[in-house]
Structure formats: structure tokens, C-alpha cells
Design a protein around this motif. Sequence first.
Motif, short mmCIF file in Angstrom:
data_model
loop_
_atom_site.label_atom_id
_atom_site.label_comp_id
_atom_site.label_asym_id
_atom_site.label_seq_id
_atom_site.Cartn_x
_atom_site.Cartn_y
_atom_site.Cartn_z
N PRO A 31 40.34 53.35 38.23
CA PRO A 31 41.07 52.10 37.96
C PRO A 31 40.17 50.95 37.54
O PRO A 31 40.59 50.09 36.76
CB PRO A 31 41.76 51.81 39.30
CG PRO A 31 40.99 52.56 40.33
CD PRO A 31 40.50 53.79 39.62
N LYS A 77 40.83 49.14 33.90
CA LYS A 77 41.10 47.70 33.79
C LYS A 77 40.13 47.05 32.80
O LYS A 77 40.53 46.24 31.95
CB LYS A 77 40.98 47.04 35.16
CG LYS A 77 41.19 45.54 35.12
CD LYS A 77 40.94 44.91 36.48
CE LYS A 77 41.05 43.38 36.40
NZ LYS A 77 40.73 42.73 37.69
N GLN A 78 38.84 47.43 32.90
CA GLN A 78 37.84 46.84 32.01
C GLN A 78 38.09 47.21 30.55
O GLN A 78 38.02 46.37 29.66
CB GLN A 78 36.45 47.31 32.44
CG GLN A 78 36.02 46.76 33.79
CD GLN A 78 34.95 47.62 34.46
OE1 GLN A 78 34.60 48.70 33.97
NE2 GLN A 78 34.45 47.15 35.59
N ALA A 84 41.13 45.39 29.16
CA ALA A 84 40.87 43.98 28.84
C ALA A 84 40.02 43.85 27.59
O ALA A 84 40.19 42.94 26.79
CB ALA A 84 40.16 43.31 30.02
N GLY A 108 46.18 51.14 34.50
CA GLY A 108 44.98 50.30 34.52
C GLY A 108 44.68 49.68 33.17
O GLY A 108 44.26 48.52 33.08
N TYR A 128 47.13 46.95 32.74
CA TYR A 128 46.77 45.88 33.69
C TYR A 128 45.63 45.04 33.12
O TYR A 128 45.65 43.80 33.19
CB TYR A 128 46.36 46.52 35.01
CG TYR A 128 46.00 45.54 36.11
CD1 TYR A 128 46.99 44.88 36.84
CD2 TYR A 128 44.68 45.30 36.44
CE1 TYR A 128 46.66 44.00 37.86
CE2 TYR A 128 44.33 44.43 37.46
CZ TYR A 128 45.33 43.78 38.17
OH TYR A 128 45.00 42.91 39.18
N GLY A 129 44.63 45.70 32.54
CA GLY A 129 43.52 44.98 31.94
C GLY A 129 43.94 44.12 30.76
O GLY A 129 43.38 43.05 30.53
N LEU A 168 46.93 49.43 39.61
CA LEU A 168 46.98 47.99 39.89
C LEU A 168 45.89 47.57 40.86
O LEU A 168 45.88 46.44 41.34
CB LEU A 168 48.35 47.61 40.48
CG LEU A 168 49.57 47.89 39.60
CD1 LEU A 168 50.85 47.53 40.33
CD2 LEU A 168 49.47 47.13 38.27
N GLN A 169 44.97 48.51 41.18
CA GLN A 169 43.88 48.31 42.14
C GLN A 169 44.41 47.98 43.53
O GLN A 169 43.80 47.23 44.29
CB GLN A 169 42.89 47.26 41.63
CG GLN A 169 42.34 47.58 40.25
CD GLN A 169 41.03 46.89 39.95
OE1 GLN A 169 40.51 46.13 40.75
NE2 GLN A 169 40.48 47.18 38.78
N PRO A 214 49.09 41.30 36.88
CA PRO A 214 48.21 40.25 36.33
C PRO A 214 48.99 38.96 36.14
O PRO A 214 50.14 38.98 35.68
CB PRO A 214 47.74 40.85 34.99
CG PRO A 214 48.78 41.87 34.65
CD PRO A 214 49.25 42.44 35.97
#
Length: 477
Positions: free
Chosen positions: A92, A96-97, A100, A323, A326-327, A409-410, A474
Amino acid sequence: MPFPSRFDYGGRLAMHAPAASKAHPWRDEAAATAQLAGPLILTNLAQSAINATDVVLLGWLGARELAASSIGINLYIAFLIFGMGLVMAASPIMAKQLGARRHSVRETRRTVRQAIWAAITIAIPVWLILWHAEPILRLLGQDPVLAADAARFVRPLMFGYLPALAYLVLRAFVAALELPAWATLVSVAGVISNALLNYGLIFGAWGLPRLGLFGAGLGSTITQTLMFLGMAVVVTHHRRFRRYRLFGRFWRTDWPRYREVWRLGLPIALTLGLEVTVFNAAVFLMGLIGATSLAAHAIAIQIASLTFMVPLGLSQAVTVRVGLAYGRGDRTGIARAGWTAFAMGTAFMAGMAIVMFTVPHALVGIFLDEAIPQNRAVVPLAVSFLSVAAVFQVFDGAQSVGAGMLRGLQDTTVPMIFAAFGYWIVGMGTAVWLGFGLGWQGFGIWVGLAAGLAIVSVLMIGRWLRRERLTLLPQPA
């Protein structure tokens, strides 16, 4: 040699999901999820096959060696599952990284390095514990002769612990980039390597020394090391991976990312540990009832474990898919990714439930011949256990995929609490009450396991439904 283009397409489709999915977003999401989950499912099956190969080959060696390896593997797997949960945090974080910022090279490299650092950290105490496998097994009430034999198997096996975890970190890396087929290729090669090495080292074939139990553990450790080295070669030479320079300046400290891996990974490790240990406890309870119930349980749980590989792969895939969204801060993408994998997982498990309901004798017959007199008492028990397993198939798929959705979603700490409550308070409490208090015996234990899975699945999906209210999504800039 590069993989066929369909795997590259899977990676490109996923990374460009927002732009490519305007016309048919749900269909494209299902395709991306399937392309990511398929290799992960095959990899999970291959990993399971490595330990299964040890058991089969040692069964050829003798009943005592088979029994010793079984208790040795159970001890080793308990620690391996915990370590797997810890390094699963890398998935995750990287997703996410990359969501983004698609070319988040430095941040992705930091995560891979520190996940391997975490694996090294946990491996050291695990080695110290497993080195004393014999007194531990004797303390758990095992026969002294079997405990000594199991320790002879575990001592070489335990050194495969670190390369196994490091391999899983690299597998998470290629999955986060949505090209997991390389991990599948390495895993399949590992299964073949393990079978050949272990056969040679157990029985002294092909000029190798005959080492018996010790050879089985040594062969598996060599295989895990080769699998890690294979993945290391892939990530350092493949054009999509080499620019990340994952092993460059590996010794550099990065305590903030190291702490983040532990913050997310420790609850995952405990969640998986709670689930595995409740099924281990069920084996112990079956043993209190009798050998017939224990044999029937072993058959039913093997069938259920095999079907579980599909929602497990979908759980790993949905962590990445959620993820990534989400990012990007894409709330619609989060919902679509989560519900698509959930629908796929529960649909598959519903199909497996129908199979278990309609042809249970055929499934049990794969493992036991009912015509043999000593098997006649086991078969009807195994069939009755499968009827309960059919009921909890959907729950098992829902809780596994639901946990993966939340990990994207961590969100890992509260799901750990759900697991403790569902598996041990509801599940084990119900199993003991029905199995021994009401005299339902093995059938009651299976009903208890089903109740625990049902509660955990409801809690996981309930939390997913309330994700906005719980501020798990987020926040708008």
C-alpha cells in the motif's frame, strides 16, 4: 526474455486508468484487476506448492519423517506468516506513492529498501527461536522423538526465512508497478527447483548426499534463496525496473520510512497471525476429539485453503488498485477498485460453495478412497465439514478482499482488532461451546470457524462502507 505483451498491457492499462477508463470504467477496472490478480494467484499457489512438495516427498521417506516434517512446517509457517504480514506494508505504501506520482522512483526505492531492512530485523529473533525448535515442540506436548526429528528439518529450513521475505518485498514491488507476471515465472521455477533439489537431497539421487529430513530443509532454503536472487536479477536488469536502482546504497539508514513500514506492517502481521493461529488451534481441538475427526478436518481444510488462493490474490491486487487511486486522490476510483475486486472475490467463492454443496463426495474422494475400510468413518465427517466450508466460502472471500481494500487506504490497525474479536472471541468461543459444550464435536468446531469468518467479513465491509465518515479517504486539497 521479455514477457508476452499482454502483461505489459496490464501495466499500462492500470497506470493510465483515469484516462483510459472514461467509456467503460467498471469493465476496464475489472480487466485491470484480473490482469493483476491472475499472476498473484498463480504465485500464491506456487508458494504453497513448495511446502506441499516437502510433505509429499517426506511421505515417501516414511510415516515418522512425514509426521516430523508436518509439525516442523507448522512451527515455521507460523513465523513466516507473521513476517509476510510485516513486509506486506510495502504494497500500500508504494501504491499510494505511484498513484500520486507515476514515476515516484526515489520514494518507491525507499520503501523497498526499508521493507527488506524490516525483514532482516524480524529474521534475527526468528532464527534464534527456531534454532531451539526441539525444546519448543516438546514444551507444546509433542513426542520427544518427533520433536528431535522436526528440529533436524527446521534448522536448515529456517535460513530460508529471510530470502523468502525479501522475495516477497520484490514481488510487492513488481505488483505495485502492475507487472506481477515476473514473480509468477520465478515462483514456478522455484517449485520445479524445490522438487528436484529436495528429491536429490532427501534420497541421495543424482550424486547428492542422502540427507533425509535435513536435506528437505536445506533444499527448501536453497530454493528460497534462488527465488530471491532470480527476482533480484529481474528488478536490476528489466528496463521497467532497473531505473529504480533498488539495491544502490542499500546500507543507508532511512528511519522515517522504516518506522512507516512497521506502523502499517505490524497490524497486518498480527491480523494474519490471528487468523492462522485460530485454524492451528482448531487442529488441536480436533485432536482432542479423535484421529478420525482430525483426518476429516485435514481434508476439508486443504480443499478450503485451495479455493482461498483466489480471494487472497484479489486481496493483494485490490490493495494496489485502491492504493493507486488513493494516491491520486480519486475517491470514485477508490470505490470502483474496491467494489470490483469484492464482487469478483465473492462471486468466485459463491461458485466454489455450490461445488462443495453439490459434489462433496467427489472432492473428498480426491484424498481418500471410501472403499478402504479404515476410511469409511472419515469420509462422512469430511463431507459434513465441507457443508460448513461451503457456507463460509463467501464470508472467507469477503473478509480477505475487504482487508485488502482497507489496506489500500493504509487502514490496518482497526482491522487487526476486528480479527482478534472475530477469530478468537466469536470464532474460537463458538467452536469450543458447540464442539464440547453442546457435544457437536468436529461439526461444531467448523461452525465456530464459520461464525468467526462471518463476523470479521461484516466488520471489514462495514468499515469500508463508512470510509468517508471515518475520514479514511484522501481529503480535498
